[in-house]
Structure formats: structure tokens, C-alpha cells
Scaffold this motif. Structure first.
Motif, PDB file in Angstrom:
ATOM      1  N   GLU A  68      14.196  -1.271  -8.660  1.00  0.00           N
ATOM      2  CA  GLU A  68      14.855   0.037  -8.658  1.00  0.00           C
ATOM      3  C   GLU A  68      15.232   0.453  -7.252  1.00  0.00           C
ATOM      4  N   GLU A  69      14.340   0.176  -6.268  1.00  0.00           N
ATOM      5  CA  GLU A  69      14.664   0.547  -4.872  1.00  0.00           C
ATOM      6  C   GLU A  69      15.820  -0.286  -4.332  1.00  0.00           C
ATOM      7  N   GLU A  70      15.796  -1.592  -4.675  1.00  0.00           N
ATOM      8  CA  GLU A  70      16.897  -2.439  -4.220  1.00  0.00           C
ATOM      9  C   GLU A  70      18.218  -2.004  -4.845  1.00  0.00           C
ATOM     10  N   LEU A  71      18.198  -1.619  -6.102  1.00  0.00           N
ATOM     11  CA  LEU A  71      19.424  -1.149  -6.760  1.00  0.00           C
ATOM     12  C   LEU A  71      19.919   0.130  -6.111  1.00  0.00           C
ATOM     13  N   LYS A  72      18.969   1.011  -5.785  1.00  0.00           N
ATOM     14  CA  LYS A  72      19.367   2.277  -5.138  1.00  0.00           C
ATOM     15  C   LYS A  72      19.994   2.024  -3.776  1.00  0.00           C
ATOM     16  N   ALA A  73      19.409   1.093  -2.995  1.00  0.00           N
ATOM     17  CA  ALA A  73      19.980   0.767  -1.672  1.00  0.00           C
ATOM     18  C   ALA A  73      21.388   0.191  -1.799  1.00  0.00           C
ATOM     19  N   THR A  74      21.524  -0.671  -2.825  1.00  0.00           N
ATOM     20  CA  THR A  74      22.853  -1.283  -3.035  1.00  0.00           C
ATOM     21  C   THR A  74      23.895  -0.225  -3.399  1.00  0.00           C
ATOM     22  N   VAL A  75      23.500   0.727  -4.255  1.00  0.00           N
ATOM     23  CA  VAL A  75      24.434   1.803  -4.637  1.00  0.00           C
ATOM     24  C   VAL A  75      24.836   2.628  -3.424  1.00  0.00           C
ATOM     25  N   LEU A  76      23.871   2.915  -2.537  1.00  0.00           N
ATOM     26  CA  LEU A  76      24.206   3.688  -1.333  1.00  0.00           C
ATOM     27  C   LEU A  76      25.197   2.936  -0.438  1.00  0.00           C
ATOM     28  N   GLN A  77      24.911   1.617  -0.308  1.00  0.00           N
ATOM     29  CA  GLN A  77      25.853   0.823   0.521  1.00  0.00           C
ATOM     30  C   GLN A  77      27.256   0.801  -0.089  1.00  0.00           C
ATOM     31  N   ARG A 113      28.556   3.099  -1.965  1.00  0.00           N
ATOM     32  CA  ARG A 113      29.160   4.439  -1.800  1.00  0.00           C
ATOM     33  C   ARG A 113      29.726   4.584  -0.391  1.00  0.00           C
TER      34      ARG A 113
END
Length: 449
Positions: free
Chosen positions: A65-74, A76
Motif C-alpha cells: 500500500e505504501e509503495e502504491l501510494k508513493a507511485t501515485v504521488l510520483q 501526479r
């Protein structure tokens, strides 16, 4: 909400067995049971191998979940950068469109109603006045127009170069690119046409200037030759008396003038050779005017009247006929005693008379004119009384010559110059287009009779 301007799509794959980030083409099928998060990238970014976000696929220290969140931020952040790039590109397009509009206004307006080149540059159009007031000198006009057109061409080339540098033709609509190229081509053709036209005008001006210069030089050369001829003086003729005065036109400005004047005379003999075919009347072979009396001595044939000899404004008609276009030798004698006169033609006495200004001495200090009748001393000539033809051997004696002496002069057996007025070159000036030429020999003149 995003417009996809590229052919490459970044996707995030989430599945039961794990997740990953990759790039696929729009035509490739999506794996079953997968979800995609998409963002637009410039075409050159994918073609140049733009690096993708470094997202581990499996086995990281972070939870999925944290890796997915980081990827989404990148992703964006990437989307925001792309939006900023698109905004900059739109601003560049607007700036180039404005420059093109100004350029078109210089060529006569974007509405097409005005011609691409106006007669008064910058004065009637809405574009910038690039020409200003043209100088009046043709050479300066051509030079200034050439410099102005070169400046316009340089500006167009710079504009085209800036278009190539600042914006990719791939992101411009095809219609807009074609219109831009067409406008630039039209302006360049107009510039080349105007340059060619100005070069033609410059060539014409050069030719007209050369023709005028040649004409002027021809006239100056003719004047120099005439001056040289006058300066040669006696050297132009075999002997000082071997010349004639030519008066080819009936005007009031062609005449000859005797430099010497007469002393007071109580008798005289005047002889000359003349040739004239003028009609009616030969005009005035010679006239002598003094202060207070313009007709002191005059020989004239005016209109249909016979030849007349005037002394102190008194008249005697002479039985002479010389208007046949041949050389004739004429002599008149006069004495103050009883006003006796005689008239000779070609050595033969044809008339005599008396009571012509008797006891009147000829006044001294007057002006002797060949070819014109004087109304004032030395001037005020009348074209209708002008002599037309040739004169030579004009001599004056202060006595009455004997008939045999006159015969000897006429038949060329005696050369006897006048003791008061001799016929010599440096004693005769010509004016108004009258000329002095070598004269036929006395024997040749006799053959003409």
C-alpha cells in the motif's frame, strides 16, 4: 480531463500476484484483472528513453500500500509537469501567432483586401511604418528600399527559425503549418519581385543618365571645335582674303561685322562678290549706320522692289539682277559732287545717275554690317530684310574707281584690295550662326557666271 498528446501510455498494473509499472502502446491488450493509472508524456520523452518512476515490483521494504501510494504521488507530479509544459507550449503558439499577424499586416493586412505592397509604405496600412519619408534622389530611394526589404526578409527568416526552435511542427495542426508556410512563401516572393522591379528602375535611370551625358558631351565637343576654328584665324585659309561669309537663313541674328570703320568720305567705290537665290529679294548685302542716321550707306533688295542704293536715307534704284543662285561681282561708286553714282555687274556698267545725296559727306565712326539692315547703330535687325547667301571680297576705296579697274577686278586679272576697308580674315567677325569658309577661286567664280 487530460488530452493524450502522445502514443505512449504509462500504466500501473495491480494483480493478485503483485504489481508493476510499465509502458505499452495503445494497441496492446490489457492483461485480465488489471487496473491502469495513465498519464500523458511528450513524444520526444518516450523516443529519447525518458526514465520511468523507479517503483519496485516485488519484495521491497515498504508494504504494497505504501509503495502504491508513493507511485501515485510520483505520477501526479509527472501530470503537473506535463500540464505546465502544455501551458508553455500554448503560450509560445500564441506569441508566434501574434508575430505572424504583425508580419502579415506589414504585407497589406490579413483580410486580403489590401495589396501586399502599397504605394505609400506604412502610411495607409495599419502596420508599422518601416519606410518613412523617401529621399528625392533616385539612387538613395533604391538603396533605402533595398535595405528595408532586406531587413524585412531577415525578420521573416528569424521568425521561421524561432518557430523551428521553440515549437515542434508535430504539435501544430497541419492547416496552421501550411498556412504559415504559404504566408512566408508569398512574402518572400513579393520581396524578390520588388527587388527585381527596383533593379530594373535603377538600370533605366542609369541608361537615361548615360544618354544625357553623351548628348551633353557631343554639344560641348561641337562648341570646342567651333572655338578652335575661330582661334585658328588666318591658318584656316590659304591666304587672308580667301574666305567667304555664309548666311544660310533669313533671320535677325545671323550677320557679319567689319571691325574697322569709315573715315569721312567725299567719294567711294564699294565692290563685292555675292551669291544668293533668295526670293523675294536678296535682302541687305551690307549697311553702314552712324549716330543719327541708320541709313548712311545701304545696298538692299527688299520684297519685289529692285536693288536700291541708299545714301543719307536718299534712294537710287539700280538695274542689277543677282538672285539667280550664281556668283556675281557687284560694284557701286558715288561722289558728293552732284551726287553722281554708277552701278556695275560682272565688270559691266549697267546704270548711272546723279542727285543722290549731293554735297553730303559720308560721316565717320559708324558700324559696317554684312547681311543685315540696321535700324539703330549696330542692331535692331529685321529678318525680312536679311541677306540669304554668301559674300566675299568686300572692299571699299575712298575714290571712284575707273571702269577698267573694275573690269580687271571682276575678270580676275587684278587683285586690288580696298585702301579703306580691305577684305581680310582678321577684319571680319561673324555672329548668330553665320560662318566663314574657304571661298572658291576667282576663276571658279567666273565659271559660275
Amino acid at each position: 480531463m487530460l488530452a493524450l498528446l502522445t502514443t505512449g501510455i504509462v500504466f500501473l498494473v495491480v494483480s493478485g500476484g503483485g504489481w508493476g509499472v510499465g509502458v505499452r502502446s495503445q494497441e496492446s491488450p490489457a492483461p485480465p484483472g488489471s487496473r491502469f493509472v495513465c498519464t500523458s508524456l511528450p513524444l520526444e520523452a518516450t523516443s529519447a528513453g525518458c526514465p520511468l518512476p523507479a517503483v519496485p515490483i516485488q519484495g521491497g521494504a515498504l508494504t504494497p500500500e505504501e509503495e502504491l501510494k508513493a507511485t501515485v504521488l510520483q505520477l501526479r507530479e509527472t501530470i503537473l509537469q506535463q500540464k505546465e509544459t502544455i501551458g508553455n507550449q500554448r503560450e509560445t503558439i500564441r506569441e508566434l501567432t501574434g508575430k505572424l499577424t504583425r508580419c502579415e499586416s506589414l504585407a497589406g493586412g490579413a483580410d486580403g483586401k489590401s495589396g501586399p505592397w502599397r504605394k505609400e509604405y506604412g502610411k495607409t496600412g495599419t502596420g508599422k511604418d518601416t519606410m518613412g519619408d523617401l529621399p528625392r534622389d533616385p539612387g538613395q530611394v533604391i538603396d533605402q528600399l533595398s535595405r528595408t526589404m532586406q531587413s524585412l526578409k531577415d525578420r521573416l527568416e528569424a521568425l521561421e527559425h524561432q518557430l523551428r526552435v521553440n515549437v515542434s511542427y508535430a504539435i501544430l495542426p497541419n492547416d496552421f503549418r501550411e498556412m504559415l508556410q504559404r504566408r512566408l512563401g508569398e512574402l518572400e516572393r513579393q520581396l524578390l519581385s520588388k527587388v527585381a522591379e527596383l533593379e530594373d528602375e535603377k538600370s533605366l535611370l542609369h541608361n537615361e543618365t548615360s544618354a544625357h551625358r553623351q548628348k551633353t558631351e557631343t554639344a560641348l565637343n561641337a562648341l570646342l571645335e567651333r572655338v578652335s576654328e575661330l582661334e585658328r584665324g588666318n591658318s584656316a585659309f590659304k591666304s587672308p582674303d580667301a574666305f567667304k561669309v555664309s548666311l544660310p537663313l533669313r533671320t535677325n541674328y545671323l550677320y557679319g561685322k567689319i571691325k574697322k570703320t569709315l573715315p569721312e568720305l567725299y567719294a567711294f567705290t564699294i565692290c563685292l562678290w555675292l551669291r544668293s537665290s533668295a526670293s523675294p529679294g536678296i535682302g541687305t548685302p551690307f549697311s553702314y549706320a552712324v549716330s543719327g542716321q541708320a541709313n548712311e550707306i545701304v545696298l538692299i533688295e527688299w520684297g519685289n522692289n529692285p536693288i536700291e542704293l541708299l545714301i543719307n536715307d536718299k534712294v537710287a534704284q539700280l538695274p542689277l539682277f543677282v538672285s539667280d543662285g550664281k556668283w556675281h561681282h557687284i560694284c557701286v561708286t558715288w561722289t558728293t559732287r552732284d551726287g553722281m553714282w554708277e552701278a556695275f555687274q560682272d565688270g559691266e556698267k549697267l546704270g548711272t545717275g546723279e542727285n543722290l545725296a549731293p554735297w553730303h559727306p559720308i560721316k565717320p565712326g559708324g558700324v559696317l554690317i554684312l547681311g543685315q539692315e540696321q535700324d539703330t547703330v549696330g542692331g535692331r535687325f529685321d529678318a525680312t530684310q536679311a541677306f540669304v547667301g554668301e559674300l566675299s571680297q568686300f572692299n571699299i576705296w575712298d575714290r571712284v574707281l575707273k571702269a577698267q579697274e573694275i573690269m580687271n577686278i571682276a575678270n580676275c586679272s587684278t587683285n586690288m584690295p580696298g585702301n579703306i576697308i580691305p577684305w581680310v580674315d582678321n577684319n571680319v567677325d561673324v555672329f548668330g550662326g553665320a560662318t566663314k569658309w574657304p571661298v572658291e577661286t576667282c576663276e571658279e567664280r567666273l565659271l559660275d557666271l
